[in-house]
Scaffold this motif. Structure first.
Motif, PDB file in Angstrom:
ATOM      1  N   ASP A  21      -6.024   9.665   4.473  1.00 34.97           N
ATOM      2  CA  ASP A  21      -5.931   8.243   4.807  1.00 34.97           C
ATOM      3  C   ASP A  21      -7.107   7.469   4.217  1.00 34.97           C
ATOM      4  O   ASP A  21      -8.002   7.009   4.927  1.00 34.97           O
ATOM      5  N   ILE A  22      -7.116   7.343   2.909  1.00 37.54           N
ATOM      6  CA  ILE A  22      -8.157   6.624   2.187  1.00 37.54           C
ATOM      7  C   ILE A  22      -7.503   5.798   1.084  1.00 37.54           C
ATOM      8  O   ILE A  22      -6.351   6.027   0.735  1.00 37.54           O
ATOM      9  N   ASN A  23      -8.256   4.841   0.539  1.00 36.12           N
ATOM     10  CA  ASN A  23      -7.724   4.003  -0.534  1.00 36.12           C
ATOM     11  C   ASN A  23      -7.818   4.726  -1.876  1.00 36.12           C
ATOM     12  O   ASN A  23      -8.334   4.189  -2.855  1.00 36.12           O
ATOM     13  N   GLN A  24      -7.308   5.925  -1.908  1.00 43.08           N
ATOM     14  CA  GLN A  24      -7.282   6.739  -3.117  1.00 43.08           C
ATOM     15  C   GLN A  24      -5.926   7.428  -3.195  1.00 43.08           C
ATOM     16  O   GLN A  24      -5.283   7.681  -2.172  1.00 43.08           O
ATOM     17  N   PRO A  25      -5.458   7.760  -4.399  1.00 43.34           N
ATOM     18  CA  PRO A  25      -4.116   8.343  -4.522  1.00 43.34           C
ATOM     19  C   PRO A  25      -4.011   9.739  -3.916  1.00 43.34           C
ATOM     20  O   PRO A  25      -4.974  10.495  -3.856  1.00 43.34           O
ATOM     21  N   ALA A  39      -0.624   3.218 -12.239  1.00 44.42           N
ATOM     22  CA  ALA A  39      -0.860   1.892 -11.648  1.00 44.42           C
ATOM     23  C   ALA A  39      -2.286   1.770 -11.133  1.00 44.42           C
ATOM     24  O   ALA A  39      -2.917   0.714 -11.269  1.00 44.42           O
ATOM     25  N   PHE A  40      -2.811   2.822 -10.548  1.00 46.72           N
ATOM     26  CA  PHE A  40      -4.161   2.792  -9.973  1.00 46.72           C
ATOM     27  C   PHE A  40      -5.217   2.567 -11.048  1.00 46.72           C
ATOM     28  O   PHE A  40      -6.167   1.796 -10.865  1.00 46.72           O
ATOM     29  N   ASN A  72       1.569 -10.675  -2.257  1.00 48.03           N
ATOM     30  CA  ASN A  72       2.785 -10.757  -3.063  1.00 48.03           C
ATOM     31  C   ASN A  72       2.487 -10.857  -4.560  1.00 48.03           C
ATOM     32  O   ASN A  72       3.210 -10.283  -5.384  1.00 48.03           O
ATOM     33  N   ILE A  73       1.433 -11.594  -4.933  1.00 49.60           N
ATOM     34  CA  ILE A  73       1.128 -11.678  -6.366  1.00 49.60           C
ATOM     35  C   ILE A  73       0.606 -10.340  -6.886  1.00 49.60           C
ATOM     36  O   ILE A  73       0.870  -9.964  -8.036  1.00 49.60           O
ATOM     37  N   LEU A  74      -0.113  -9.615  -6.047  1.00 44.02           N
ATOM     38  CA  LEU A  74      -0.568  -8.282  -6.453  1.00 44.02           C
ATOM     39  C   LEU A  74       0.613  -7.334  -6.587  1.00 44.02           C
ATOM     40  O   LEU A  74       0.677  -6.520  -7.522  1.00 44.02           O
ATOM     41  N   LEU A  75       1.572  -7.449  -5.663  1.00 41.60           N
ATOM     42  CA  LEU A  75       2.767  -6.610  -5.735  1.00 41.60           C
ATOM     43  C   LEU A  75       3.561  -6.928  -6.998  1.00 41.60           C
ATOM     44  O   LEU A  75       4.041  -6.015  -7.686  1.00 41.60           O
ATOM     45  N   ASN A  76       3.710  -8.204  -7.327  1.00 36.57           N
ATOM     46  CA  ASN A  76       4.405  -8.575  -8.568  1.00 36.57           C
ATOM     47  C   ASN A  76       3.679  -8.029  -9.789  1.00 36.57           C
ATOM     48  O   ASN A  76       4.305  -7.668 -10.790  1.00 36.57           O
ATOM     49  N   ASN A  77       2.371  -7.977  -9.698  1.00 35.05           N
ATOM     50  CA  ASN A  77       1.577  -7.470 -10.803  1.00 35.05           C
ATOM     51  C   ASN A  77       1.765  -5.971 -11.007  1.00 35.05           C
ATOM     52  O   ASN A  77       1.503  -5.430 -12.084  1.00 35.05           O
ATOM     53  N   LEU A  78       2.222  -5.291  -9.954  1.00 36.71           N
ATOM     54  CA  LEU A  78       2.445  -3.842 -10.025  1.00 36.71           C
ATOM     55  C   LEU A  78       3.862  -3.490 -10.470  1.00 36.71           C
ATOM     56  O   LEU A  78       4.154  -2.315 -10.718  1.00 36.71           O
ATOM     57  N   TRP A 124      -4.625   1.576   2.115  1.00 32.86           N
ATOM     58  CA  TRP A 124      -3.448   1.448   1.271  1.00 32.86           C
ATOM     59  C   TRP A 124      -3.386   2.610   0.286  1.00 32.86           C
ATOM     60  O   TRP A 124      -4.394   3.214  -0.071  1.00 32.86           O
ATOM     61  N   GLN A 125      -2.166   2.907  -0.149  1.00 32.77           N
ATOM     62  CA  GLN A 125      -1.928   3.944  -1.155  1.00 32.77           C
ATOM     63  C   GLN A 125      -0.615   3.663  -1.875  1.00 32.77           C
ATOM     64  O   GLN A 125       0.263   2.976  -1.352  1.00 32.77           O
ATOM     65  N   PHE A 126      -0.512   4.209  -3.085  1.00 29.75           N
ATOM     66  CA  PHE A 126       0.780   4.281  -3.763  1.00 29.75           C
ATOM     67  C   PHE A 126       1.415   5.607  -3.359  1.00 29.75           C
ATOM     68  O   PHE A 126       0.855   6.679  -3.613  1.00 29.75           O
TER      69      PHE A 126
END
Length: 363
Positions: free
Chosen positions: A36-40, A137-138, A158-164, A207-209
């Motif tokens: 549970d960290i901001n890493q893949p 993506a990361f 939302n703009i970050l999501l669109n960017n992905l 957050w994570q992908f």
């Protein structure tokens, strides 16, 4: 056809067009780390044994860029075609993970980052693959745009999501965003992941992908309802209370259990641990665990210093419901290993965790 509960395993290697091969019939060892960290999420190793020279060269080269592992248990053992055992088969594009009525599904999907060949003994060769979920993506997603004054945190998300979107990342679990609006405009320029870190901090989330989705999960929320674990549903041994990180649980591979999801244990089945000698020496009165709002904690009465009250057993939940904060999956398609080792914590707990635990959980 015989009726039996058996392991289900699929290993798929894919190119950029989603076309590839299925290596499910080979001997495979694997280990997946999911914290549970901001890493893949990362596949520490996936070892595939005794492949042909052509297949080995394709893996070591640039033929395949992605890897998927589907695992769990099937309710019915299919008829086995002996001529197909140990062969490379094409990937069926209609099969992509969780199947209705079956207890198996996707446990890892990621970008291949490294592959080498090796030999365990004179007769057994292997290809070792290391992969990361959402790595492209990361590493490569950047952003350059401006938002006018009056935008909300959800607008930023939302703009970050669109960017992905060019990296095939879609929205997954998302928090409830505050409704406040920014009094000033803002320029976005840099790595997308840095701006996701900022949103996560404001939402008290990580957050994570994960499997092509952007999951952003607040610390006080869970991604799925409680899944009951006992000896009949895959629990192995007794859950172990720890000093600083909640409860350690081992079960058979279950793709329905996800990071930041809930599990339910029989509270009586948890192996409780004793206090360290330092805590016993520091206590001036008898130590009795206290229950507050369904959380069982242990404190040293009349401790003279903060250090004397640290390193105590982690909190327990009276209802037996815990949040999964770390998962390590290990498997061997020809051996004993087929486990999920989880570090879990009671809901609403306020324990102070160690530095090593922080690295894994991002608490």
């Amino acid at each position: 056809m015989r009726q039996n509960w058996i392991r289900h395993f699929e290993l798929q290697l894919l190119n950029h067009n989603g076309v590839g091969v299925n290596l499910s019939d080979f001997k495979v060892n694997f280990k997946i780390e999911w914290h549970d960290i901001n890493q893949p999420r990362i596949a520490t190793y996936i070892k595939i044994y005794n492949l042909s020279t052509d297949t080995t060269n394709n893996i070591i080269g640039k033929e395949y860029s992605k890897i998927r592992i589907i695992a769990g248990y099937s309710g019915i053992a299919p008829e086995v075609d002996a001529s197909q055992v140990g062969t490379v088969r094409p990937v069926d594009p209609t099969q992509s993970g969780q199947r209705d009525g079956q207890n198996f599904g996707m446990i890892f999907s990621g970008d291949i980052r490294f592959a080498i060949t090796g030999r365990d003994n004179p007769t057994d060769t292997f290809v070792l693959i290391q992969a990361i979920d959402g790595h492209d993506a990361f590493i490569n997603s950047t952003i350059s745009l401006t938002l006018a004054a009056g935008y909300t945190l959800e607008d930023e998300y939302n703009i970050l999501l669109n960017n992905l979107a060019p990296f095939s990342i879609t929205s997954g679990f998302r928090p409830v965003f505050p409704l406040s609006r920014s009094p000033r405009g803002r320029v976005f320029y840099g790595m997308t992941r840095d701006y996701l870190d900022n949103i996560a901090r404001q939402c008290k989330a990580t957050w994570q992908f994960v499997d092509g989705c952007l999951d952003m999960v607040p610390k006080d929320q869970a991604v799925h309802p409680a899944i009951v674990l006992n000896s009949e549903t895959g629990l192995i041994g007794m859950p172990q209370q720890t000093m600083d990180a909640g409860v350690n649980v081992r079960c058979l591979i279950n793709p329905n259990i996800r990071l930041n999801g809930l599990i339910q244990l029989d509270q009586a089945s948890i192996y409780r641990i004793a206090l360290p000698d330092s805590a016993i020496r520091a206590a001036k009165d008898k130590i009795i665990p206290a229950e507050t709002n369904g959380i069982i904690t242990t404190e040293i009465p009349s401790a003279d210093s903060k250090s004397e009250s640290e390193n105590l057993p982690a909190s327990l939940a009276t209802d037996g419901i815990y949040i999964v904060r770390s998962i390590t999956i290990t498997g061997d398609t020809r051996g004993q290993d087929w486990y999920m080792d989880m570090m879990c914590e009671a809901r609403e707990n306020t324990d102070k965790v160690s530095d090593s635990t922080l690295l894994k959980t991002g608490a």
